[in-house]
Write an enzyme that holds these catalytic residues in place. Structure first.
Site, mmCIF file in Angstrom:
data_model
loop_
_atom_site.group_PDB
_atom_site.id
_atom_site.type_symbol
_atom_site.label_atom_id
_atom_site.label_comp_id
_atom_site.label_asym_id
_atom_site.label_seq_id
_atom_site.Cartn_x
_atom_site.Cartn_y
_atom_site.Cartn_z
ATOM 1 C CE1 TYR A 77 -1.938 -10.181 0.229
ATOM 2 C CE2 TYR A 77 -1.736 -11.845 -1.473
ATOM 3 C CZ TYR A 77 -2.157 -11.468 -0.220
ATOM 4 O OH TYR A 77 -2.797 -12.361 0.587
ATOM 5 C CG LEU A 78 2.450 -6.923 -6.270
ATOM 6 C CD1 LEU A 78 3.231 -7.507 -7.422
ATOM 7 C CD2 LEU A 78 3.385 -6.462 -5.153
#
Length: 560
Positions: free
Chosen positions: A518-519
């Site tokens: 997600y990052l």
DNA sequence: CCCCTCACTTAGTAAACTGAGG
DNA sequence: CCTCAGTTTACTAAGTGAGGGG
């Protein structure tokens, strides 16, 4: 990363590989290891024995205490028995697998106790296998394959209350496997005496081999490792879509706020659902076939029983209490104050419904995604999770990092920022079994260090007094030595304190998932470069390989 | 629109490995 | 050198979302 693009849908032009590596054939139990039925030893047929070992190996596992698991196992096991065996073995409770269990436990222990050279030899063998089957040639590049082995047979380990747990997952044979490779490349050789189910050359997909798993009737694929160019490009694109969302998110937010008052029920439900997806980073919540897997939900599939409305709670008006099982049957529990129109709408959606009915009965993930597609090209529900995760990391890093901090302190800030994201995304882990013990150990280490610091302080005072009375070079050097010693100990104490805080806060939070999925890695890499933190402190070797594309392109001024 | 299939990403657990401290 | 806790890797289950056909 900047090679030219292929025609639409085509993912590669050259693909050559060895096909998957199959699980070794079943090795019968030695004569001394027996299965007992009703207290009497019983020699099983090969097929029945193999399945019995699957259960025997798991004897200590919680699964074997679950009724569903035991029932499914026993039913499937009986199918593997000969008629004669089936006649005798009627009840699982009369089966004794303890010798089988002990046999495998002993074997594992023996393996661990192997001499160094022997272990080295096994490692080299594994490496050879990896070299032989673990790579492919894709468009001229040698790429690592993610999973080059077929899944071995065993008992299905569904998560949560899975209705199929314990069922027999059958052995995969070459005859089950479809091979995908280049038209002009060498077709992989099936194991001797076997054939592939099919060989095709589909350039629009990225898998190298596929088979159908019998328990869930799901297709399993052999695909590339995350370090590959193909996966890297996709990863990059994912974050680029999320960055585009950043540009239009304000507009989208005003739009769904306006839709809270829409005359159309469907639009209102969509707008409230989107608000949750955006604010709480909920998953889309596709519908699932009932009875085929554990009962879990996401946003669109939330039911009346999963939300509770409180006109006022903990001093806040309009509070919604969520309590449901999400992906992997991980519990999502949250009490959130919402805006009044959301609250009013929820009251409306809940009206005259039974607990088991859908909260958003006019909404599906397909219709939601179709709407999102109209708002922005490439926008789907899951993009909000990526966007909110990455923007949160960037914001938290900005708020927490001080340029003058030590590297250790900066890493703590990074972990805290990472943790904020993991909490948002509800990424949980079971608290490590050894948590309390190791926490206690750390606490006593801190106590000991404090003691040392106090002693060092006293020593320093003594040295100071000694120097004041003597004022010679030797006493000055001694004083300086004491000073440095205290300084070092104090530093160590601070570091331990930081460690303890970090540990306590991270007890049940899994950081890995958000870090990997997600990052936007460019945020972390830019942060490292800006603050002089070595990237290796944030990403280990595997992670650096996965994020090679980002290491290549992120400057210290990258902004998500 | 509904249903199903397919491909791909995201997820937690457990085994394997590693390195600090005894 | 050995042990043990923490980290990494392997594994595979469980999601998402596109697309096709009726």
């Amino acid at each position: 990363w900047e090679e030219e693009r292929s025609p639409r849908g085509v993912r590669w032009t050259q693909l050559e590989h060895r096909g998957p590596c199959f699980a070794p054939p079943y090795e019968p139990l030695p004569d001394g290891v027996r299965f007992y039925y009703d207290g009497k030893p019983m020699k099983l047929s090969l097929a029945a024995e193999e399945v019995a070992t699957f259960y025997g190996k798991m004897l200590e596992h919680e699964y074997t205490t679950k009724e569903v698991f035991r029932h499914n196992f026993f039913r499937d096991w009986r199918k593997e028995m000969t008629a004669a065996e089936r006649k005798v073995i009627k009840r699982l409770s009369k089966c004794d697998f303890t010798e089988i269990h002990r046999h495998f436990a002993d074997r594992a222990a023996a393996r661990r106790a192997l001499p160094r050279e022997e272990k080295q030899r096994l490692k080299e063998e594994a490496e050879k296998l990896q070299q032989e089957f673990g790579y492919c040639i894709l468009d001229g590049h040698r790429e690592k394959i993610g999973n080059f082995k077929t899944e071995p047979p065993g008992l299905f380990r569904g998560r949560g209350d899975h209705p199929k747990m314990g069922m027999l997952k059958r052995r995969v044979l070459p005859e089950d496997v479809t091979i995908n490779c280049g038209r002009d490349s060498k077709v992989p050789e099936p194991p001797a005496g076997h054939q592939w189910k099919e060989v095709r050359s589909d350039r629009t997909v990225t898998w190298l081999a596929a088979w159908t798993e019998n328990v869930q009737n799901a297709t399993k694929y052999v695909m590339l490792n995350p370090s590959s160019k193909l996966k890297g490009e996709r990863d990059w694109e994912k974050y680029e879509v999320a960055r585009r969302l950043k540009g239009v998110v304000d507009e989208i937010r005003s739009r769904y706020r306006a839709d809270w008052k829409s005359r159309e029920m469907k639009a209102r439900q969509r707008a409230v659902a989107l608000y949750f997806i955006d604010k709480l980073a909920l998953r889309a919540g596709n519908e699932k076939e009932e009875g085929e897997s554990a009962d879990t939900v996401g946003c669109c599939s939330l039911r009346v029983e999963h939300v509770q409305l409180h006109p006022e709670a903990d001093g806040c008006p309009y509070v919604v209490e969520f309590d449901f099982l999400g992906k992997d049957s991980i519990r999502y529990y949250n009490k959130v104050p919402v805006e009044k129109p959301v609250y009013r709408n929820l009251q409306l959606f809940l009206e005259n419904k039974d607990p088991g009915e859908e909260l958003f009965d006019r909404l599906t993930t397909a219709s939601l995604n179709k709407h999102l597609q109209d708002l922005m090209d490439g926008l789907t529900a899951k993009v909000f999770r990526t966007y909110n995760a990455s923007i949160t990391l960037q914001g938290q890093l900005r708020a927490l990092t001080r340029a003058e901090d030590s590297i250790a302190a900066k890493l703590l800030s990074y972990n805290r920022a990472n943790r904020a994201v993991a909490v948002l995304c509800n990424h949980q882990r079971a608290p490590p079994k050894t948590f309390e013990k190791s926490m206690q150990a750390l606490r006593s280490k801190i106590e000991a260090k404090k003691q040392q610091v106090a002693e060092a302080k006293a020593e320093l005072e003594k040295a100071r007094a000694g120097h004041a009375s003597r004022e010679d070079g030797r006493s000055e050097a001694f004083l300086e030595k004491r000073r440095r010693r205290l300084e070092k100990l104090e530093e160590q104490l601070v570091r331990l304190g930081t460690q303890a805080t970090d540990k306590e806060e991270g007890k049940q939070v899994a950081l890995g998932t958000s870090k990997l999925n997600y990052l936007d890695p460019r945020i972390s890499i830019a942060w490292c470069r800006r603050f002089g933190v070595p990237v290796e402190k944030i990403y280990n070797k595997t992670q650096r390989e996965k994020f090679a594309w980002a290491l290549d392109m992120a400057g210290e001024d990258f902004e998500f």
